[in-house]
Design an enzyme around this catalytic site. Structure first.
Site, PDB file in Angstrom:
ATOM      1  N   GLU A 107      -8.031  -4.512  -0.077  1.00 15.60           N
ATOM      2  CA  GLU A 107      -8.429  -5.154  -1.265  1.00 15.60           C
ATOM      3  C   GLU A 107      -8.777  -6.657  -1.048  1.00 15.60           C
ATOM      4  O   GLU A 107      -9.612  -7.265  -1.668  1.00 15.60           O
ATOM      5  CB  GLU A 107      -7.704  -5.001  -2.619  1.00 15.60           C
ATOM      6  N   HIS A 118       0.944  -1.213   0.266  1.00 16.98           N
ATOM      7  CA  HIS A 118      -0.029  -0.091  -0.124  1.00 16.98           C
ATOM      8  C   HIS A 118       0.963   0.967   0.029  1.00 16.98           C
ATOM      9  O   HIS A 118       1.966   1.230   0.588  1.00 16.98           O
ATOM     10  CB  HIS A 118      -0.919  -0.046   1.177  1.00 16.98           C
TER      11      HIS A 118
HETATM   12  N1  ACO Z   1       3.592  -7.766  -4.927  1.00 17.50           N
HETATM   13  C1  ACO Z   1       4.995  -7.835  -5.397  1.00 17.50           C
HETATM   14  N2  ACO Z   1       5.825  -6.979  -5.180  1.00 17.50           N
HETATM   15  C2  ACO Z   1       5.603  -5.903  -4.676  1.00 17.50           C
HETATM   16  C3  ACO Z   1       3.755  -5.687  -4.231  1.00 17.50           C
HETATM   17  C4  ACO Z   1       3.247  -6.693  -4.428  1.00 17.50           C
HETATM   18  N3  ACO Z   1       1.959  -6.736  -4.163  1.00 17.50           N
HETATM   19  N4  ACO Z   1       3.766  -4.160  -3.860  1.00 17.50           N
HETATM   20  C5  ACO Z   1       4.952  -3.756  -3.676  1.00 17.50           C
HETATM   21  N5  ACO Z   1       5.907  -4.603  -4.152  1.00 17.50           N
HETATM   22  C6  ACO Z   1       7.401  -4.479  -4.346  1.00 17.50           C
HETATM   23  C7  ACO Z   1       7.687  -3.262  -5.439  1.00 17.50           C
HETATM   24  O1  ACO Z   1       7.556  -4.093  -6.935  1.00 17.50           O
HETATM   25  C8  ACO Z   1       8.794  -2.896  -4.961  1.00 17.50           C
HETATM   26  O2  ACO Z   1       9.953  -3.802  -5.529  1.00 17.50           O
HETATM   27  P1  ACO Z   1      11.287  -3.222  -5.957  1.00 17.50           P
HETATM   28  O3  ACO Z   1      11.865  -2.427  -4.994  1.00 17.50           O
HETATM   29  O4  ACO Z   1      12.017  -4.624  -6.446  1.00 17.50           O
HETATM   30  O5  ACO Z   1      10.879  -2.532  -7.405  1.00 17.50           O
HETATM   31  C9  ACO Z   1       8.752  -2.968  -3.511  1.00 17.50           C
HETATM   32  O6  ACO Z   1       7.931  -4.013  -3.492  1.00 17.50           O
HETATM   33  C10 ACO Z   1       8.479  -1.604  -2.772  1.00 17.50           C
HETATM   34  O7  ACO Z   1       7.110  -1.196  -3.216  1.00 17.50           O
HETATM   35  P2  ACO Z   1       6.378  -0.066  -2.709  1.00 17.50           P
HETATM   36  O8  ACO Z   1       7.099   1.271  -2.618  1.00 17.50           O
HETATM   37  O9  ACO Z   1       6.116  -0.687  -1.367  1.00 17.50           O
HETATM   38  O10 ACO Z   1       5.056   0.080  -3.589  1.00 17.50           O
HETATM   39  P3  ACO Z   1       4.264   1.156  -4.078  1.00 17.50           P
HETATM   40  O11 ACO Z   1       4.109   2.277  -3.083  1.00 17.50           O
HETATM   41  O12 ACO Z   1       5.117   1.912  -5.141  1.00 17.50           O
HETATM   42  O13 ACO Z   1       2.931   0.643  -4.520  1.00 17.50           O
HETATM   43  C11 ACO Z   1       1.047  -0.574  -4.516  1.00 17.50           C
HETATM   44  C12 ACO Z   1       1.896   0.317  -3.783  1.00 17.50           C
HETATM   45  C13 ACO Z   1       0.405  -0.090  -5.887  1.00 17.50           C
HETATM   46  C14 ACO Z   1      -0.436  -0.864  -3.789  1.00 17.50           C
HETATM   47  C15 ACO Z   1       1.483  -2.024  -4.701  1.00 17.50           C
HETATM   48  O14 ACO Z   1       1.934  -2.470  -3.373  1.00 17.50           O
HETATM   49  C16 ACO Z   1       0.785  -2.830  -5.332  1.00 17.50           C
HETATM   50  O15 ACO Z   1       0.941  -2.911  -6.772  1.00 17.50           O
HETATM   51  N6  ACO Z   1       0.019  -3.628  -4.835  1.00 17.50           N
HETATM   52  C17 ACO Z   1      -0.532  -4.695  -5.649  1.00 17.50           C
HETATM   53  C18 ACO Z   1      -1.881  -4.052  -6.064  1.00 17.50           C
HETATM   54  C19 ACO Z   1      -2.841  -3.950  -5.032  1.00 17.50           C
HETATM   55  O16 ACO Z   1      -3.153  -4.524  -4.063  1.00 17.50           O
HETATM   56  N7  ACO Z   1      -3.752  -2.792  -4.880  1.00 17.50           N
HETATM   57  C20 ACO Z   1      -4.619  -2.299  -4.040  1.00 17.50           C
HETATM   58  C21 ACO Z   1      -3.994  -1.247  -3.251  1.00 17.50           C
HETATM   59  S1  ACO Z   1      -5.150  -0.734  -1.783  1.00 17.50           S
HETATM   60  C22 ACO Z   1      -6.125   0.415  -2.521  1.00 17.50           C
HETATM   61  O17 ACO Z   1      -5.878   0.858  -3.286  1.00 17.50           O
HETATM   62  C23 ACO Z   1      -7.314   0.699  -1.748  1.00 17.50           C
END
Ligand code: ACO
Length: 386
Positions: free
Chosen positions: A327, A272
């Protein structure tokens, strides 16, 4: 003929010094308004660092455990905690039903809901300032309208609301024609509570911007639905459902998670932007889901997938907490109560009505037209081509 704007993007002051500089004046520009405080609110606190969400100071977990959506909506509108508050679904005016019959059955439920709210607004007198009574009326109307559309598109007639039922039970009744059992209604009610309010998200901001022009509550909520319809906001619980289906059975959960991460995929329902701890909404919903007397196989599988995903994500990102987000359990609840995935976004919009309308009232109570500036990045002053 194309007329590309000249670069550099930010024009300088007129060389003769007669024109004022482009009005940014050293003020910071924040794309997406990220980090900008654009409103003051007493409604909700989203504390991502500590995994806390509160409505008017009350913890979300306590509201889910001891409240109902009707009580939470009432709290957001009035500031008073009245656990016995009752909010039945309202009938759909004939003009709205006509509109819902006229739109294609293939229309997206979010489009149907936005249309319904717009037509409803045209049937009401929604004077300024927006009021608690208007908020109640609109929040009570929308579930009936969505349920009516869901039936019409299947060739079924809408079901009249039962005034004895609270809003969420009433929605399920109008959707299916059958009064839901207590556990099913309770699970969806919990989802409505956690979806009711979440600070100055895009749709709530849209509602406040519209209200700031002294427009009416229905217009503000139409705009909010439009903002929420976008995939970057409405969330993707339906993608969680797809993911769980792909896993297939509990014994495949861990391997599936490892393979998905190895392919560079993101696990839906985890991570998130704001919450760095376990999303408190997911925790509250998980508690509700675990208390269901009968858990469909799908739910057992979802819980196994969550356990595996949390384990593997921690292994892969030891320094970056990636926890379950709302979610994941929203999907579990919505699927568990029998909603089809294409109704998920519009059901989220129904839940958010309490928050939107409370923000509309709050914005109006200390209104100032919301009108930020843009940094001009176009061509410098020039003559039209001869
Ligand atoms: N699965 C796998 N890897 C992940 C996930 C995930 N769900 N979330 C983050 N990561 C990874 C990123 O790829 C990143 O890796 P890297 O450093 O190798 O590139 C690392 O973890 C750090 O990422 P964050 O900075 O924490 O992620 P960001 O803030 O950019 O994104 C987001 C947040 C978009 C919610 C992301 O976690 C994601 O895509 N989750 C899956 C989709 C989802 O569940 N969306 C609903 C969110 S809740 C809502 O909107 C109400």
């Amino acid at each position: 003929m194309t007329d590309q704007p000249a670069k550099p993007a930010v024009p300088s002051a007129d060389p003769a010094g007669q024109l004022p500089p482009t009005p940014v004046d050293g003020r910071p520009y924040s794309p997406g308004l990220e980090g900008v405080i654009a409103a003051e609110t007493e409604l909700g606190l989203v504390d991502g660092a500590n995994g806390r969400l509160m409505y008017r100071g009350y913890r979300i977990g306590d509201l889910v455990a001891h409240g109902s959506y009707a009580a939470v909506a009432n709290l957001l509108w009035t500031g008073r905690w009245e656990p016995a508050a009752h909010l039945p679904a309202a009938p759909v005016p004939p003009a709205v039903l006509e509109a819902l019959r006229a739109i294609p059955r293939s229309a997206k439920p979010m489009d149907a809901l936005r249309t319904a709210v717009s037509v409803w607004g045209a049937t009401q007198t929604l004077d300024w300032p927006p009021s608690e009574a208007q908020a109640r009326a609109l929040t009570a109307f929308s579930p009936s309208a969505l349920a009516a559309f869901a039936r019409l598109r299947q060739g079924l007639e809408p079901v009249e609301p039962d005034p004895a039922l609270d809003l969420v039970s009433g929605f399920l009744y109008q959707l299916t024609g059958t009064r839901p059992d207590g556990a099913t209604a309770r699970a969806l009610d919990a989802y409505f509570i956690v979806g009711a309010e979440h600070g100055l998200n895009a749709s709530t901001f849209a509602a406040r911007v519209i209200t700031s022009t002294r427009s009416d509550m229905a217009s503000a909520v139409c705009g909010a639905i439009g903002a929420m319809k976008g995939p970057l906001h409405g969330g993707a619980p339906s993608e969680v459902v797809e993911q769980i289906h792909k896993v297939g059975s509990p014994e495949h959960a861990e391997q599936w998670v490892r393979d998905a991460l190895a392919r560079g995929e993101r696990l839906m329902g985890f991570g998130h932007r704001v919450y760095r701890a376990y999303d408190p909404r997911a925790r509250a919903l998980r508690t509700v889901v675990e208390a269901l007397p009968t858990r469909p196989d799908w739910l057992e599988l979802a819980i196994k997938v969550e356990d595996a995903a949390l384990r593997v994500l921690e292994e892969k990102y030891p320094d970056r907490p990636l926890k379950t987000n709302v979610e994941f359990y929203a999907a579990a609840v919505l699927q568990g109560v029998g909603l089809t995935p294409d109704l998920f976004p519009a059901t989220f919009a129904l839940a958010r009505h309490a928050g939107w309308t409370a923000h509309v009232i709050e914005q109006a109570s200390a209104n100032r037209l919301i009108r930020p500036d843009a940094r001009y990045a176009g061509a410098e002053e020039r003559d039209l081509p001869a």
